[in-house]
Design an enzyme around this catalytic site. Structure first.
Site: not given
Ligand code: CDP
Ligand code: MG
Length: 141
Positions: A15, A55, A91, A97, A108, A118, A121, A132
């Site tokens: 990112k 997203y 992952r 996350t 992370r 973080n 992705h 994707e």
């Molecule tokens: O990336 P990952 O699959 O671990 O997490 P996700 O729950 O699918 O969320 C996607 C992305 O949204 C995260 O990697 C964060 O960059 C962002 N995010 C955020 O900005 N605020 C949150 N409360 C949760 C996620």
């Molecule tokens: Mg995700």
């Protein structure tokens, strides 16, 4: 080298925070040292519509607008990684996350102090990997 299962593919984004902080080499090195193969890679700056497509499952979340601003804030590196169980393995390498809670030793956990910025992705299932990869690298799924 022998493998018993066909290589799986996953979509990874380094990112904009990773690019800004000069961590691209460090992060790619971690994936390469694990044994994953880079099948495609491109530096790209995306617009809001591309962020919404990537997203799609999150666009109604209250935290989506700041996430959208973040992922469109500068260049990112999109890549396809392949290898045995590449989706689960990647992952595990990136960690949970929230960087504040992610285990030390994960990307992370080692480099992020944020739930948003973080660094990486990675696709979370075979279905999302296919969707994707089709989105980012059409014709290469
Ligand atoms: O990336 P990952 O699959 O671990 O997490 P996700 O729950 O699918 O969320 C996607 C992305 O949204 C995260 O990697 C964060 O960059 C962002 N995010 C955020 O900005 N605020 C949150 N409360 C949760 C996620
Ligand atoms: Mg995700």
């Amino acid at each position: 080298m022998s493998t018993t299962t066909p290589a799986e593919r996953t979509l990874v984004l380094l990112k904009p925070d990773a690019v800004r902080r000069g961590l691209v080499g460090e992060l790619l090195g971690r994936f390469e040292r694990k044994g994953l193969t880079i099948d495609a890679m491109e530096l790209r700056t995306i617009d809001g519509a591309a962020a919404d497509a990537h997203y799609a499952e999150h666009t109604e979340q209250p935290w989506y607008p700041p996430l959208r601003a973040f992922v469109t804030s500068g260049p990112l590196v999109a890549l396809v990684l392949s290898g045995d169980e590449a989706i689960t393995v990647t992952r595990a390498l990136i960690g949970s996350t929230d960087g504040r809670k992610a285990a030390a030793g994960t990307i992370r956990g080692d480099f992020s102090l944020s739930n948003r910025e973080n660094l990486v992705h990675a696709s979370d299932s075979p279905e999302s990997a296919k969707r994707e990869i089709d989105l980012w690298f059409p014709g290469q799924a």
